[in-house]
Write a protein that holds these residues in place. Structure first.
Motif, short mmCIF file in Angstrom:
data_model
loop_
_atom_site.label_atom_id
_atom_site.label_comp_id
_atom_site.label_asym_id
_atom_site.label_seq_id
_atom_site.Cartn_x
_atom_site.Cartn_y
_atom_site.Cartn_z
N GLU A 1 15.14 7.77 -14.67
CA GLU A 1 15.45 8.29 -16.00
C GLU A 1 16.69 7.61 -16.55
N ALA B 1 20.26 15.37 -20.57
CA ALA B 1 19.75 16.07 -19.39
C ALA B 1 18.91 17.25 -19.83
N ARG C 1 18.48 11.86 -11.45
CA ARG C 1 17.93 11.22 -12.65
C ARG C 1 17.88 9.71 -12.47
#
Length: 144
Positions: free
Chosen positions: A28, A34, A23
């Motif tokens: 992200e 998540a 991630r």
């Protein structure tokens, strides 16, 4: 058997580390939930010891509510439990002490409601009696 449980915990931790690394590498935000393993927005009705073990292993923070349908304080706590499931990152699990007496014993539930907070697969807090929402949110945030 404890070695296999420890091995499983380590495998789950390594998988979560990989997911977080991916991630970050993909740009992200770690503040965003998540995609896999998000805590459900509703309490999880525990169906047996294996189910409880799975829930505790799957989620980083789990609040387990040991309750009884006939318990007045449990009924008063129900809206708080539902709100915590919907509005926090913790998974919330419910154990009916009448249907699952052995699980309740193992969780140390000598009275209802009993709340047990797990973090990273380990019990970190145990409370007996109805608790206010702020206290429970604080404990969840502290262990998240």
């Amino acid at each position: 058997m404890s070695e296999s449980i420890d091995d499983e915990r380590q495998r789950i931790r390594e998988r979560k580390k990989r997911e977080l690394r991916e991630r970050l590498e993909n740009g992200e935000s770690l503040d965003a939930p998540a995609k896999a393993g998000d805590a459900p927005d509703e309490p999880i009705a525990i169906t047996g010891q294996g189910h409880l073990d799975e829930v505790v292993e799957e989620y980083d923070v789990v609040l387990v509510d040991c309750y009884a349908d006939w318990c007045g304080p449990c009924q008063m706590l129900e809206p708080t439990i539902e709100a915590l499931a919907a509005e926090t990152d913790a998974a919330v699990a419910k154990v009916d002490v009448d249907a699952h007496q052995r699980i309740a014993q193992q969780l140390g539930a000598r009275g209802v409601p009993t709340l047990v907070l797990y973090a990273d697969g380990q019990p970190v807090e145990r409370m007996v009696g109805a608790q206010d929402r702020g206290t429970l949110e604080g404990l969840i945030e502290q262990h998240a």
